[in-house]
Write a protein that holds these residues in place. Structure first.
Motif, PDB file in Angstrom:
ATOM      1  N   LEU A 229       0.801  -1.221   0.000  1.00 31.12           N
ATOM      2  CA  LEU A 229       0.000   0.000   0.000  1.00 31.12           C
ATOM      3  C   LEU A 229       0.837   1.276   0.000  1.00 31.12           C
ATOM      4  N   SER A 230       2.035   1.240   0.613  1.00 25.73           N
ATOM      5  CA  SER A 230       2.762   2.505   0.743  1.00 25.73           C
ATOM      6  C   SER A 230       4.272   2.407   0.582  1.00 25.73           C
ATOM      7  N   ASP A 231       4.779   1.246   0.183  1.00 27.23           N
ATOM      8  CA  ASP A 231       6.226   1.074   0.053  1.00 27.23           C
ATOM      9  C   ASP A 231       6.904   1.429   1.375  1.00 27.23           C
ATOM     10  N   PHE A 232       6.380   0.900   2.450  1.00 28.76           N
ATOM     11  CA  PHE A 232       6.901   1.114   3.802  1.00 28.76           C
ATOM     12  C   PHE A 232       6.964   2.584   4.184  1.00 28.76           C
ATOM     13  N   GLY A 233       5.968   3.344   3.767  1.00 27.15           N
ATOM     14  CA  GLY A 233       5.897   4.749   4.130  1.00 27.15           C
ATOM     15  C   GLY A 233       6.802   5.642   3.291  1.00 27.15           C
ATOM     16  N   GLN A 234       7.405   5.092   2.246  1.00 26.72           N
ATOM     17  CA  GLN A 234       8.325   5.878   1.433  1.00 26.72           C
ATOM     18  C   GLN A 234       7.637   6.491   0.212  1.00 26.72           C
ATOM     19  N   SER A 235       6.533   5.934  -0.199  1.00 31.84           N
ATOM     20  CA  SER A 235       5.835   6.428  -1.384  1.00 31.84           C
ATOM     21  C   SER A 235       4.604   7.214  -0.968  1.00 31.84           C
ATOM     22  N   TYR A 236       4.472   8.415  -1.506  1.00 28.44           N
ATOM     23  CA  TYR A 236       3.250   9.177  -1.257  1.00 28.44           C
ATOM     24  C   TYR A 236       2.287   9.023  -2.422  1.00 28.44           C
ATOM     25  N   VAL A 237       2.749   8.467  -3.519  1.00 28.07           N
ATOM     26  CA  VAL A 237       1.880   8.253  -4.680  1.00 28.07           C
ATOM     27  C   VAL A 237       0.965   7.049  -4.447  1.00 28.07           C
ATOM     28  N   ARG A 238       1.509   5.969  -3.922  1.00 29.61           N
ATOM     29  CA  ARG A 238       0.694   4.761  -3.716  1.00 29.61           C
ATOM     30  C   ARG A 238      -0.529   5.010  -2.838  1.00 29.61           C
ATOM     31  N   PRO A 239      -0.379   5.602  -1.657  1.00 26.81           N
ATOM     32  CA  PRO A 239      -1.594   5.837  -0.862  1.00 26.81           C
ATOM     33  C   PRO A 239      -2.584   6.771  -1.554  1.00 26.81           C
TER      34      PRO A 239
ATOM     35  N   ILE B  38     -10.766   2.004   5.344  1.00 26.89           N
ATOM     36  CA  ILE B  38      -9.792   2.145   4.266  1.00 26.89           C
ATOM     37  C   ILE B  38      -9.158   3.535   4.311  1.00 26.89           C
ATOM     38  N   GLY B  39      -9.816   4.470   4.975  1.00 27.54           N
ATOM     39  CA  GLY B  39      -9.273   5.813   5.114  1.00 27.54           C
ATOM     40  C   GLY B  39      -7.938   5.860   5.836  1.00 27.54           C
ATOM     41  N   VAL B  40      -7.505   4.724   6.377  1.00 27.60           N
ATOM     42  CA  VAL B  40      -6.179   4.633   6.982  1.00 27.60           C
ATOM     43  C   VAL B  40      -5.119   4.971   5.939  1.00 27.60           C
ATOM     44  N   LEU B  41      -5.467   4.838   4.670  1.00 33.23           N
ATOM     45  CA  LEU B  41      -4.517   5.183   3.608  1.00 33.23           C
ATOM     46  C   LEU B  41      -4.090   6.641   3.710  1.00 33.23           C
ATOM     47  N   LEU B  42      -4.964   7.475   4.220  1.00 32.85           N
ATOM     48  CA  LEU B  42      -4.585   8.870   4.420  1.00 32.85           C
ATOM     49  C   LEU B  42      -3.422   8.956   5.403  1.00 32.85           C
ATOM     50  N   PHE B  43      -3.479   8.159   6.455  1.00 33.23           N
ATOM     51  CA  PHE B  43      -2.377   8.124   7.409  1.00 33.23           C
ATOM     52  C   PHE B  43      -1.083   7.699   6.714  1.00 33.23           C
ATOM     53  N   LEU B  44      -1.158   6.677   5.861  1.00 31.65           N
ATOM     54  CA  LEU B  44       0.036   6.229   5.151  1.00 31.65           C
ATOM     55  C   LEU B  44       0.578   7.318   4.231  1.00 31.65           C
ATOM     56  N   PHE B  45      -0.333   8.070   3.618  1.00 30.81           N
ATOM     57  CA  PHE B  45       0.091   9.184   2.765  1.00 30.81           C
ATOM     58  C   PHE B  45       0.824  10.235   3.587  1.00 30.81           C
ATOM     59  N   LEU B  46       0.267  10.592   4.733  1.00 31.60           N
ATOM     60  CA  LEU B  46       0.911  11.596   5.580  1.00 31.60           C
ATOM     61  C   LEU B  46       2.243  11.092   6.127  1.00 31.60           C
ATOM     62  N   LEU B  47       2.311   9.817   6.438  1.00 28.14           N
ATOM     63  CA  LEU B  47       3.561   9.221   6.888  1.00 28.14           C
ATOM     64  C   LEU B  47       4.621   9.309   5.794  1.00 28.14           C
ATOM     65  N   ALA B  48       4.218   9.035   4.563  1.00 29.54           N
ATOM     66  CA  ALA B  48       5.165   9.124   3.449  1.00 29.54           C
ATOM     67  C   ALA B  48       5.647  10.555   3.254  1.00 29.54           C
ATOM     68  N   LEU B  49       4.747  11.508   3.379  1.00 26.79           N
ATOM     69  CA  LEU B  49       5.167  12.914   3.260  1.00 26.79           C
ATOM     70  C   LEU B  49       6.143  13.289   4.369  1.00 26.79           C
ATOM     71  N   ARG B  50       5.880  12.802   5.565  1.00 23.30           N
ATOM     72  CA  ARG B  50       6.793  13.076   6.672  1.00 23.30           C
ATOM     73  C   ARG B  50       8.167  12.482   6.396  1.00 23.30           C
ATOM     74  N   ASN B  51       8.185  11.241   5.903  1.00 18.64           N
ATOM     75  CA  ASN B  51       9.454  10.595   5.603  1.00 18.64           C
ATOM     76  C   ASN B  51      10.194  11.294   4.465  1.00 18.64           C
ATOM     77  N   LYS B  52       9.449  11.773   3.488  1.00 18.14           N
ATOM     78  CA  LYS B  52      10.084  12.412   2.341  1.00 18.14           C
ATOM     79  C   LYS B  52      10.727  13.735   2.716  1.00 18.14           C
ATOM     80  N   PHE B  53      10.070  14.503   3.554  1.00 17.75           N
ATOM     81  CA  PHE B  53      10.566  15.843   3.850  1.00 17.75           C
ATOM     82  C   PHE B  53      11.247  15.955   5.219  1.00 17.75           C
ATOM     83  N   ARG B  54      11.492  14.832   5.841  1.00 17.11           N
ATOM     84  CA  ARG B  54      12.167  14.848   7.146  1.00 17.11           C
ATOM     85  C   ARG B  54      13.607  15.303   6.966  1.00 17.11           C
ATOM     86  N   LEU B  55      14.016  16.184   7.841  1.00 14.27           N
ATOM     87  CA  LEU B  55      15.406  16.648   7.806  1.00 14.27           C
ATOM     88  C   LEU B  55      16.329  15.571   8.344  1.00 14.27           C
ATOM     89  N   LYS B  56      17.446  15.411   7.670  1.00 16.99           N
ATOM     90  CA  LYS B  56      18.396  14.376   8.113  1.00 16.99           C
ATOM     91  C   LYS B  56      19.598  14.989   8.742  1.00 16.99           C
TER      92      LYS B  56
END
Length: 129
Positions: free
Chosen positions: A13-23, A111-129
């Protein structure tokens, strides 16, 4: 075994929270699937145009539970009924099985849990390292 199942679903569903497109794609599929199922359940109650508008509104409110709550608890003038509520009442008065409609909404809320996965992916994508 169940851990492997959930891990596989999380990957699919989300490529382990790395994809924001899938959710987002899955949310779109959810919206379209439930919006298509709703007119079938209320086929005898409304005109085709009203069924399609109601189905889209119903699906949107259930796809994103936050918006459904906002609509439900937003202040309104005394004795005001929204278009959605009037239509919902007409559907109930026409003899449509409201329990089936509610069940459809509950499934879509889950199924709306997908929104959570989308937000998780956005967090992972833009997280400062």
């Amino acid at each position: 075994m169940s851990g492997l199942l959930f891990n596989t679903m999380y990957w699919w569903l989300s490529d382990f929270g790395q994809s924001y497109v899938r959710p987002l794609v899955w949310l779109g599929v959810s919206f379209l699937t439930f919006a298509a199922a709703c007119p079938y359940l209320i086929r005898s109650a409304l005109t085709l145009t009203d069924r399609l508008w109601f189905a889209a509104d119903f699906s949107f409110r259930n796809m994103l539970p936050l918006f459904g709550s906002l609509f439900r608890f937003a202040p309104a003038p005394k004795d005001h009924l929204s278009w959605y509520q009037k239509t919902y009442d007409r559907i109930g008065d026409a003899g449509v099985d409201i329990d089936r409609l509610i069940s459809l909404g509950i499934v879509q809320n889950l199924i709306g849990v997908l929104l959570f996965l989308f937000l998780l992916a956005l967090r992972n994508k833009f997280r400062l390292k």
